[in-house]
Write an enzyme that holds these catalytic residues in place. Structure first.
Site, PDB file in Angstrom:
ATOM      1  N   ARG A 101       1.391  -1.566   0.023  1.00 57.33           N
ATOM      2  CA  ARG A 101      -0.085   0.127   0.100  1.00 57.33           C
ATOM      3  C   ARG A 101       1.056   1.427   0.377  1.00 57.33           C
ATOM      4  O   ARG A 101       1.439   1.775   0.516  1.00 57.33           O
ATOM      5  CB  ARG A 101      -0.729  -0.054   1.342  1.00 57.33           C
ATOM      6  CG  ARG A 101      -1.567   1.283   1.528  1.00 57.33           C
ATOM      7  CD  ARG A 101      -2.636   1.232   2.146  1.00 57.33           C
ATOM      8  NE  ARG A 101      -4.183   0.989   1.590  1.00 57.33           N
ATOM      9  CZ  ARG A 101      -5.100   0.632   2.387  1.00 57.33           C
ATOM     10  NH1 ARG A 101      -4.935   1.560   3.759  1.00 57.33           N
ATOM     11  NH2 ARG A 101      -6.190  -0.455   2.119  1.00 57.33           N
ATOM     12  N   HIS A 128      -7.314   0.480  -6.409  1.00 55.71           N
ATOM     13  CA  HIS A 128      -7.316  -0.346  -5.106  1.00 55.71           C
ATOM     14  C   HIS A 128      -7.815  -1.345  -5.725  1.00 55.71           C
ATOM     15  O   HIS A 128      -9.258  -2.326  -4.935  1.00 55.71           O
ATOM     16  CB  HIS A 128      -8.341   0.345  -4.025  1.00 55.71           C
ATOM     17  CG  HIS A 128      -8.190  -0.079  -2.647  1.00 55.71           C
ATOM     18  ND1 HIS A 128      -7.437  -1.368  -2.465  1.00 55.71           N
ATOM     19  CD2 HIS A 128      -9.377   0.160  -1.852  1.00 55.71           C
ATOM     20  CE1 HIS A 128      -7.629  -1.531  -1.189  1.00 55.71           C
ATOM     21  NE2 HIS A 128      -8.652  -0.754  -0.700  1.00 55.71           N
ATOM     22  N   GLN A 131      -9.141  -4.376  -4.021  1.00 52.58           N
ATOM     23  CA  GLN A 131     -11.207  -4.021  -3.316  1.00 52.58           C
ATOM     24  C   GLN A 131     -11.941  -3.889  -4.270  1.00 52.58           C
ATOM     25  O   GLN A 131     -13.360  -4.909  -3.298  1.00 52.58           O
ATOM     26  CB  GLN A 131     -10.857  -2.545  -3.030  1.00 52.58           C
ATOM     27  CG  GLN A 131     -12.252  -2.440  -1.929  1.00 52.58           C
ATOM     28  CD  GLN A 131     -12.380  -2.930  -0.727  1.00 52.58           C
ATOM     29  OE1 GLN A 131     -12.271  -2.415  -0.173  1.00 52.58           O
ATOM     30  NE2 GLN A 131     -13.347  -2.583  -0.385  1.00 52.58           N
ATOM     31  N   ASP A 224     -17.295   6.755  -1.701  1.00 57.14           N
ATOM     32  CA  ASP A 224     -16.084   6.556  -0.711  1.00 57.14           C
ATOM     33  C   ASP A 224     -16.544   7.478  -0.109  1.00 57.14           C
ATOM     34  O   ASP A 224     -16.563   9.244  -0.709  1.00 57.14           O
ATOM     35  CB  ASP A 224     -15.261   5.923  -2.153  1.00 57.14           C
ATOM     36  CG  ASP A 224     -13.267   5.671  -1.366  1.00 57.14           C
ATOM     37  OD1 ASP A 224     -13.917   5.770   0.149  1.00 57.14           O
ATOM     38  OD2 ASP A 224     -12.062   5.912  -1.897  1.00 57.14           O
ATOM     39  N   CYS A 264     -16.554   0.767   0.643  1.00 56.80           N
ATOM     40  CA  CYS A 264     -14.754   0.494   1.080  1.00 56.80           C
ATOM     41  C   CYS A 264     -14.375   0.507   2.583  1.00 56.80           C
ATOM     42  O   CYS A 264     -14.173  -0.025   2.553  1.00 56.80           O
ATOM     43  CB  CYS A 264     -13.726   0.627  -0.398  1.00 56.80           C
ATOM     44  SG  CYS A 264     -13.257   2.042  -0.036  1.00 56.80           S
ATOM     45  N   ARG A 292     -13.156  -9.104   1.344  1.00 59.22           N
ATOM     46  CA  ARG A 292     -11.690  -9.190   0.824  1.00 59.22           C
ATOM     47  C   ARG A 292     -10.014  -9.793   1.217  1.00 59.22           C
ATOM     48  O   ARG A 292      -9.746 -10.152   0.344  1.00 59.22           O
ATOM     49  CB  ARG A 292     -11.165  -7.572   2.265  1.00 59.22           C
ATOM     50  CG  ARG A 292     -11.829  -6.572   1.641  1.00 59.22           C
ATOM     51  CD  ARG A 292     -11.615  -5.308   0.572  1.00 59.22           C
ATOM     52  NE  ARG A 292      -9.540  -5.786   0.243  1.00 59.22           N
ATOM     53  CZ  ARG A 292      -9.342  -5.114   1.213  1.00 59.22           C
ATOM     54  NH1 ARG A 292      -9.653  -4.010   1.761  1.00 59.22           N
ATOM     55  NH2 ARG A 292      -8.168  -4.437   0.680  1.00 59.22           N
TER      56      ARG A 292
HETATM   57  N1  NVA Z   1      -9.924   6.382  -1.107  1.00 58.71           N
HETATM   58  C1  NVA Z   1      -9.265   6.064  -0.030  1.00 58.71           C
HETATM   59  C2  NVA Z   1      -9.932   4.374   0.090  1.00 58.71           C
HETATM   60  C3  NVA Z   1      -9.801   4.294   1.539  1.00 58.71           C
HETATM   61  C4  NVA Z   1      -9.647   2.096   1.315  1.00 58.71           C
HETATM   62  C5  NVA Z   1      -8.602   6.081   0.727  1.00 58.71           C
HETATM   63  O1  NVA Z   1      -7.737   6.616  -0.326  1.00 58.71           O
HETATM   64  O2  NVA Z   1      -8.289   6.748   1.716  1.00 58.71           O
HETATM   65  N1   CP Z   2     -11.034  -1.009   2.833  1.00 57.92           N
HETATM   66  C1   CP Z   2     -10.013  -0.442   2.522  1.00 57.92           C
HETATM   67  O1   CP Z   2      -9.182  -0.539   2.090  1.00 57.92           O
HETATM   68  O2   CP Z   2      -9.952  -0.238   4.107  1.00 57.92           O
HETATM   69  P1   CP Z   2      -8.429  -0.078   5.448  1.00 57.92           P
HETATM   70  O3   CP Z   2      -7.699   1.328   4.765  1.00 57.92           O
HETATM   71  O4   CP Z   2      -8.651   0.423   6.720  1.00 57.92           O
HETATM   72  O5   CP Z   2      -7.291  -1.236   4.695  1.00 57.92           O
END
Ligand code: NVA
Ligand code: CP
Length: 318
Positions: A101, A128, A131, A224, A264, A292
């Site tokens: 990540r 992502h 997800q 989101d 998500c 997931r």
């Molecule tokens: N769009 C959000 C998704 C979190 C899982 C982010 O990147 O923070």
């Molecule tokens: N949806 C998701 O990726 O959650 P986290 O940021 O908690 O991993």
């Protein structure tokens, strides 16, 4: 050949369906296949916070018979600027796959370019894709199919989730409509790529600048956060433009009465989604979150099956 999963269109429609079928088999029997028995290790690296991704990869790798080596980048030499390529070459001698990540898509692409093991995108600023596999599995579970369904994503059309819904939904043959303010439109190249895929799969994609145009008759309604990780400094400017795109009772009244709702998570009730919607009968977010685990186990299993075992002498300890 090494297969990586850096974006949703790194798999063909047939391959995506194969991974989703495998995910369903893991949902039915969590321990039916253990390709990491040994245990072989998988590195899971975080440059950003996480709850679901950290838990589901850790539990999933353990359930596959392996060892999840979870690394917070800030507490490693990566956080002090060690080159991505050097870190990758150290890890890939010892682990069977690397899950990361991070921020820029260019960073994970740089890793994949030199990695001798599969690299998996656990969220970048651009995509992502893990997800979306979980989301597609949840929709299929509740609707019995994906192809031909209309999915409306409302909110920040320029974020990672919007881009992954466009690509992943198009691969699945869905009609994906992103509804967002014009200033937060999806990346043009990604929209064009999704449109190209949709031609092959019988789906379609569009960007709409009103909630009604996006949500009208939709089978799946998605949103989101309006403030993604890394955008905290813009938080004050990231509310009012998105209010007309909130997923509330009014938005749900535009959609098909049997529509399901995805998010998500983490969710901000009263902002991008109303409490009565996320906690209401049309919400499938807890199945989505559970998936997931199943979808990522399927993805790792599938990627390892595509990838030749490492040559003896080079990385043979994996
Ligand atoms: N769009 C959000 C998704 C979190 C899982 C982010 O990147 O923070
Ligand atoms: N949806 C998701 O990726 O959650 P986290 O940021 O908690 O991993």
């Amino acid at each position: 050949m090494i297969r990586h999963f850096l974006r949703d269109d790194d798999v063909t429609p047939a391959e995506q369906a194969e991974i989703l079928d495998l995910a369903d088999s893991f949902r039915a029997d969590r321990f039916h296949h253990q390709p990491l028995a040994g245990p072989h290790s998988v590195a899971v690296i975080f440059d950003k916070p996480s709850t679901r991704t950290r838990v589901s990869f850790s539990v999933g790798i353990a359930e596959l018979g392996g060892y999840p080596l979870v690394i917070d980048a800030q507490s490693s030499q990566m956080g002090r600027g060690e080159p991505i390529e050097d870190t990758t070459r150290v890890l890939d001698r010892q682990v069977r796959a690397i899950v990361w990540r991070t921020f820029g898509q260019d960073r994970i692409e740089a890793m994949a370019k030199v990695s001798a093991v599969p690299v998996v995108n656990a969220l970048t600023d651009m995509f992502h894709p893990c997800q979306i596999l979980a989301d597609l599995q949840a929709v299929r579970l509740h609707k019995g199919k994906l192809s031909g369904l209309t999915m409306a994503y409302l909110g920040d059309g320029a974020n990672n989730m919007a881009h992954s819904y466009l690509l992943g939904g198009a691969v699945a043959g869905m009609h994906v409509r992103v509804g967002s303010p014009a200033a937060y439109a999806p990346n043009g190249e990604i929209l064009a790529r999704a449109a190209q895929i949709a031609v092959e799969t019988g789906g379609s994609v569009s960007h709409e600048t009103t909630r009604a145009a996006a949500a009208e008759g939709a089978d799946v309604v998605v949103t989101d956060t309006w403030v993604s990780m890394g955008q905290e400094g813009e938080a004050d400017d990231r509310t009012s433009p998105f209010v007309p795109f909130a997923v509330d009772a009014e938005a749900m009244a535009l959609a098909d009465p049997q529509a399901v709702v995805l998010h998500c998570l983490p969710a901000y009730r009263g902002k991008e989604i109303a409490a009565e919607v996320i906690d209401g009968p049309q919400s499938i977010v807890w199945d989505e979150a559970e998936n997931r685990l199943h979808a990522q186990k399927a993805l790792l299993t599938w990627l390892l099956a595509q990838t030749e075992p490492p040559d003896a002498g080079e990385g043979s300890a994996r």
